[in-house]
Design a protein around this motif. Structure first.
Motif, mmCIF file in Angstrom:
data_model
loop_
_atom_site.group_PDB
_atom_site.id
_atom_site.type_symbol
_atom_site.label_atom_id
_atom_site.label_comp_id
_atom_site.label_asym_id
_atom_site.label_seq_id
_atom_site.Cartn_x
_atom_site.Cartn_y
_atom_site.Cartn_z
ATOM 1 N N GLU A 7 -6.896 1.204 8.375
ATOM 2 C CA GLU A 7 -5.891 0.568 9.232
ATOM 3 C C GLU A 7 -4.911 -0.308 8.454
ATOM 4 O O GLU A 7 -3.722 -0.382 8.790
ATOM 5 N N ASP A 8 -5.394 -0.957 7.408
ATOM 6 C CA ASP A 8 -4.540 -1.866 6.632
ATOM 7 C C ASP A 8 -3.794 -1.172 5.497
ATOM 8 O O ASP A 8 -3.001 -1.811 4.808
ATOM 9 N N GLY A 9 -4.073 0.106 5.268
ATOM 10 C CA GLY A 9 -3.433 0.789 4.142
ATOM 11 C C GLY A 9 -3.861 0.220 2.805
ATOM 12 O O GLY A 9 -3.084 0.153 1.854
ATOM 13 N N THR A 10 -5.138 -0.174 2.729
ATOM 14 C CA THR A 10 -5.650 -0.891 1.557
ATOM 15 C C THR A 10 -5.591 -0.060 0.286
ATOM 16 O O THR A 10 -5.238 -0.559 -0.787
ATOM 17 N N GLN A 11 -5.949 1.218 0.391
ATOM 18 C CA GLN A 11 -5.948 2.068 -0.805
ATOM 19 C C GLN A 11 -4.541 2.213 -1.372
ATOM 20 O O GLN A 11 -4.335 2.114 -2.592
ATOM 21 N N GLN A 12 -3.548 2.431 -0.520
ATOM 22 C CA GLN A 12 -2.167 2.576 -0.987
ATOM 23 C C GLN A 12 -1.667 1.277 -1.590
ATOM 24 O O GLN A 12 -0.956 1.277 -2.602
ATOM 25 N N ASN A 13 -2.057 0.150 -0.982
ATOM 26 C CA ASN A 13 -1.660 -1.145 -1.526
ATOM 27 C C ASN A 13 -2.257 -1.354 -2.911
ATOM 28 O O ASN A 13 -1.613 -1.888 -3.820
ATOM 29 N N SER A 14 -3.508 -0.911 -3.065
ATOM 30 C CA SER A 14 -4.166 -1.017 -4.369
ATOM 31 C C SER A 14 -3.403 -0.224 -5.421
ATOM 32 O O SER A 14 -3.211 -0.685 -6.549
ATOM 33 N N LEU A 15 -2.932 0.962 -5.045
ATOM 34 C CA LEU A 15 -2.155 1.787 -5.976
ATOM 35 C C LEU A 15 -0.823 1.126 -6.312
ATOM 36 O O LEU A 15 -0.454 1.011 -7.488
ATOM 37 N N ASN A 16 -0.112 0.680 -5.296
ATOM 38 C CA ASN A 16 1.233 0.130 -5.510
ATOM 39 C C ASN A 16 1.203 -1.158 -6.321
ATOM 40 O O ASN A 16 1.905 -1.295 -7.337
ATOM 41 N N VAL A 17 0.397 -2.120 -5.882
ATOM 42 C CA VAL A 17 0.358 -3.419 -6.553
ATOM 43 C C VAL A 17 -0.299 -3.287 -7.923
ATOM 44 O O VAL A 17 0.158 -3.882 -8.903
ATOM 45 N N GLY A 18 -1.365 -2.478 -7.994
ATOM 46 C CA GLY A 18 -2.046 -2.319 -9.276
ATOM 47 C C GLY A 18 -1.182 -1.656 -10.330
ATOM 48 O O GLY A 18 -1.154 -2.087 -11.488
ATOM 49 N N THR A 19 -0.449 -0.623 -9.951
ATOM 50 C CA THR A 19 0.431 0.062 -10.905
ATOM 51 C C THR A 19 1.530 -0.880 -11.387
ATOM 52 O O THR A 19 1.840 -0.924 -12.592
ATOM 53 N N TYR A 20 2.099 -1.643 -10.469
ATOM 54 C CA TYR A 20 3.122 -2.619 -10.847
ATOM 55 C C TYR A 20 2.553 -3.655 -11.816
ATOM 56 O O TYR A 20 3.175 -3.963 -12.847
ATOM 57 N N MET A 21 1.370 -4.157 -11.487
ATOM 58 C CA MET A 21 0.783 -5.192 -12.332
ATOM 59 C C MET A 21 0.502 -4.671 -13.733
ATOM 60 O O MET A 21 0.763 -5.341 -14.739
#
Length: 513
Positions: free
Chosen positions: A401-415
């Protein structure tokens, strides 16, 4: 600022007695005031991102009394593993934030050792726990109850065929211990292979899987466990700039032809030598994390696990993926770390993020292996109890529901890409690696020797990062790698704040050096 402080003094009276007398105020919606974790904020450090949550006022034991009890009544090991020269006295958590007993707020980028998956006290997970507490706290799997079956069906839907048979435990060590037993029962063989530098638990049996002297004792443990060379393309003898499945590669040169990987071939040759010299002709299993966790986010050449699984199965063994840290969307591209290697293991062990910090673990396997295990009797009092199942079920729902996996990809790749810029800037950063929010930053004396940065230097940077408001971890065989494994709800703004803090701490250290 003085006028602002005066107007909010009633809400934040604890500031006056803080150990940080020059605290900075941070406002969020609801006019919440938070103290910075740094005593004298550098002028070039941005404000900590705002937070719209107000922690409860702490009224418990004093810090001095807690330390007295920790020394007098808690096992001596607790003091030995206590982080920081000036420990963090944690009082409350909300999503990616932690508050200490003085009301100081920290950005948590270690998540209780990669355990808080969707966020501290996530409202959805908390509500599920509270609802279950009203019905039934505990019963065991000798009875049939809805929470167990609803959760097992849901968890199984996240795994590929034929991985559909689930046994629930209380921890990752227990899950790995049980997987060892299942592998030996099913194959009729005994020997198990793991990587050097690995960590799979601290129980008497899993201590043999764990290949790091820090976690071993001079007692008989883990009989039948053999460690083989870890295919570490940064610190190992072979590696290049195209080896791993990561947004950031090593700076080592690579002359391999397209589709070829000399490093993979060399590391596979080392495994073949281990199979030829150190174990019998038939083995029980191979244990491997898709990305090493405690070992320092170590990644292998892209086809290594696929080639390894083939060799292990030829020797009669089963392949076990330890997803205790990499599972539940943390790597971003996939829900399970093994999927990034294009393999299907015979068993998957999991814990940590499965319950967002609630004690829980699991072994998932095939029907054939499960039936081998069922030839005897194994009983677990607390594994899969109703409360654990309700929490874990809510975690799966929340990730979706929170889109946690996609957020992990987006923020992690940026970091990671931004950390790579710091690697190019500072001589003491040797490597940046990982996937999603499973990140390692390996520190070195210099890029030529790649010798580990000494423990004292690591501690100095570590403390400085904490004092500027961010909590991270350490790992690696020599304690030389900073581990960044936050709750997967962190934002780009949080990432920018950490990057500024980390950059400042490195600058501070290099100036002194």
């Amino acid at each position: 600022m003085l006028k602002l402080f005066s107007s909010l003094r009633g809400q934040c009276s604890a500031l006056s007695s803080s150990v940080f007398p020059s605290a900075k105020l941070h406002l969020a919606c609801g006019a919440i005031c938070q103290k910075s974790a740094i005593k004298y904020p550098p002028s070039d450090l941005p404000d900590m991102p705002p937070c719209n949550f107000t922690p409860e006022e702490y009224k418990g034991l004093s810090k001095e009394r807690m330390m007295e009890i920790r020394k007098q009544n808690c096992n001596s090991m607790i003091m030995k593993v206590t982080y920081y020269k000036k420990p963090v006295f944690i009082h409350q958590g909300h999503m990616q934030w932690i508050w200490d007993v003085d009301g100081t707020r920290y950005l948590d980028l270690f998540a209780g050792v990669a355990t808080v998956s969707v966020g501290h006290c996530h409202p959805k997970v908390r509500a599920a726990a509270e609802e279950q507490l009203k019905k039934l706290w505990h019963t065991t799997n000798i009875y049939v109850y809805p929470a167990l079956h609803e959760y097992c069906e849901k968890l199984a839907s996240y795994l590929p065929d034929p991985l559909k048979m689930i046994y629930l435990t209380n921890s990752g060590s227990e899950a790995n211990d049980l997987a060892m037993l299942m592998a030996r029962l099913h194959t009729g063989n005994y020997d198990i292979i793991t990587f050097r530098g690995s960590y799979h638990g601290g129980s008497p049996m899993t201590m043999g899987l764990t290949s790091n002297a820090t976690y071993k004792y001079p007692v008989a443990n883990g009989l039948g466990c053999t460690n083989t060379m870890c295919p570490d393309v940064f610190r190992g003898p072979w590696g290049g700039s195209h080896c791993r499945d990561s947004p950031v590669q090593t700076t080592r040169e690579c002359g391999c032809a397209q589709g070829q990987c000399m490093a993979n071939d060399q590391y596979i040759a080392q495994l073949q030598e281990t199979l030829a010299t150190s174990v019998p002709s038939r083995i029980a299993a191979f244990f491997g994390e898709p990305i090493q966790g405690v070992g320092g986010a170590v990644q292998y050449p892209k086809n290594f696990l696929k080639d390894t699984y083939k060799l292990v199965r030829e020797k009669g063994g089963v392949c076990i993926a330890d997803e205790v840290q990499t599972g539940f969307g943390r790597t971003g591209t996939h829900f399970w770390g093994f999927q990034g290697h294009d393999v299907v293991p015979d068993m998957v062990t999991m814990a940590k993020g499965i319950g967002n910090g609630f004690p829980m673990g699991a072994v998932v396997t095939t029907k054939e292996i499960a039936e081998s295990f069922a030839k005897g009797i194994h009983f677990n009092t607390f594994g899969g109890n109703p409360l654990a199942c309700a929490v874990a079920s809510s975690v799966l729902d929340t990730i979706k529901e929170d889109g946690t996996q996609q957020n992990s990809l987006n923020v992690g790749t940026y970091m990671m890409t931004e950390l790579a810029k710091l690697r190019d800037k500072y001589e003491i950063i040797g490597d940046v690696r990982g996937k999603g929010l499973q990140i390692g930053v390996e520190m070195v004396k210099d890029k030529v020797s790649r010798q580990p940065l000494p423990a004292a230097a690591m501690s100095e940077i570590f403390e400085d990062v904490k004092d500027m408001g961010v909590l991270i971890g350490k790992g690696g065989l020599y304690g030389q790698t900073f581990r960044i494994k936050p709750p997967m709800c962190i934002t780009m703004e949080d990432a920018d704040f950490f990057l500024a803090v980390f950059n400042k701490s490195l600058h501070n250290y290099m100036e002194k050096r």
